[in-house]
Design an enzyme around this catalytic site. Sequence first.
Site, PDB file in Angstrom:
ATOM      1  N   ASP A   1      -2.485   2.929  -0.851  1.00  0.00           N
ATOM      2  CA  ASP A   1      -2.156   2.737   0.604  1.00  0.00           C
ATOM      3  C   ASP A   1      -0.840   2.444   1.079  1.00  0.00           C
ATOM      4  O   ASP A   1      -0.324   1.260   1.064  1.00  0.00           O
ATOM      5  CB  ASP A   1      -3.215   1.556   1.201  1.00  0.00           C
ATOM      6  CG  ASP A   1      -3.003   1.322   2.674  1.00  0.00           C
ATOM      7  OD1 ASP A   1      -2.331   1.705   3.398  1.00  0.00           O
ATOM      8  OD2 ASP A   1      -3.820   0.317   3.022  1.00  0.00           O
TER       9      ASP A   1
ATOM     10  N   TYR B   1       0.129  -1.331  -2.688  1.00  0.00           N
ATOM     11  CA  TYR B   1      -0.711  -1.690  -1.405  1.00  0.00           C
ATOM     12  C   TYR B   1       0.597  -2.038  -0.609  1.00  0.00           C
ATOM     13  O   TYR B   1       1.026  -3.202  -0.556  1.00  0.00           O
ATOM     14  CB  TYR B   1      -1.677  -2.585  -1.622  1.00  0.00           C
ATOM     15  CG  TYR B   1      -2.447  -3.283  -0.293  1.00  0.00           C
ATOM     16  CD1 TYR B   1      -2.344  -2.205   0.660  1.00  0.00           C
ATOM     17  CD2 TYR B   1      -2.692  -4.413  -0.262  1.00  0.00           C
ATOM     18  CE1 TYR B   1      -3.080  -2.522   1.973  1.00  0.00           C
ATOM     19  CE2 TYR B   1      -3.255  -4.799   1.132  1.00  0.00           C
ATOM     20  CZ  TYR B   1      -3.385  -3.741   2.171  1.00  0.00           C
ATOM     21  OH  TYR B   1      -4.078  -4.301   3.324  1.00  0.00           O
TER      22      TYR B   1
END
Length: 261
Positions: A144, A105
Amino acid sequence: MKFISWNVNGIRACVKKGFLDYFYTEDADFFCLQETKCQPEQIDLDLKGYKQYWNSAERKGYSGTAIFTKHEPISVTFGLGDEIEDLEGRVITLEYEGFYLLTMYTPNAKRDLTRLGYRMLWEEAARRYIQILEELKPVILCGDLNVAHQPQDVKNDRANIGNAGFTDQERGKFTKLLEAGFIDSYRMINPETDDAFTWWSYMANVRERNIGWRIDYFIVSNHLASSIKQADIDSHIYGSDHCPVKLELTLSDEAHDESRD
């Protein structure tokens, strides 16, 4: 083998919105999450047949990653080793006989770009860490990554030039990672697609009109290019402001150690 990655924007909230239905329907070998926003003791997930690995931020209700897998790894690492301190639970690495799997992330540069400097440090540290792993065995990186690499990865690319997630600096670091020996699996399979996105803001009707960004990826070592069977975006799946992305690889028996299951 099937891999799924999803920024769930809070796993506890996502579970209330159908996460488990999707989880069991897909029956993936690896389910990688970002932005879990909880400590493992704050949620009771009885996922039969899956081992759970969590990396939570020190700050409760913020960031965090997790991997749920059917395959017991050789080793588990949290963070980026000695490259940069990870107090926000942003990285998990699982080691298998034939590859490393990372869920990541990547820090957001923030709307006013006040965190762009830290983001650049993170990008350099992450690439060094990944390259160290790559010298040992192929790498599968998912998550992400908070960047839309090409103009076709943003609905309104010209209007977003210079905005967080679409700055020259962030896009340049992504290019540098690919040039180090990696492939954007979805783009390899879908080189011309310009309406496939993985994140939409919560502004009215934005998702319905598909005004989004593609910032969630499966990046794999060049060595695995011939193993890529499928790379998809499940944009029809709700429950978060992101949707899941999928990767299927045809791996030889020695690519993972089934005896450890």
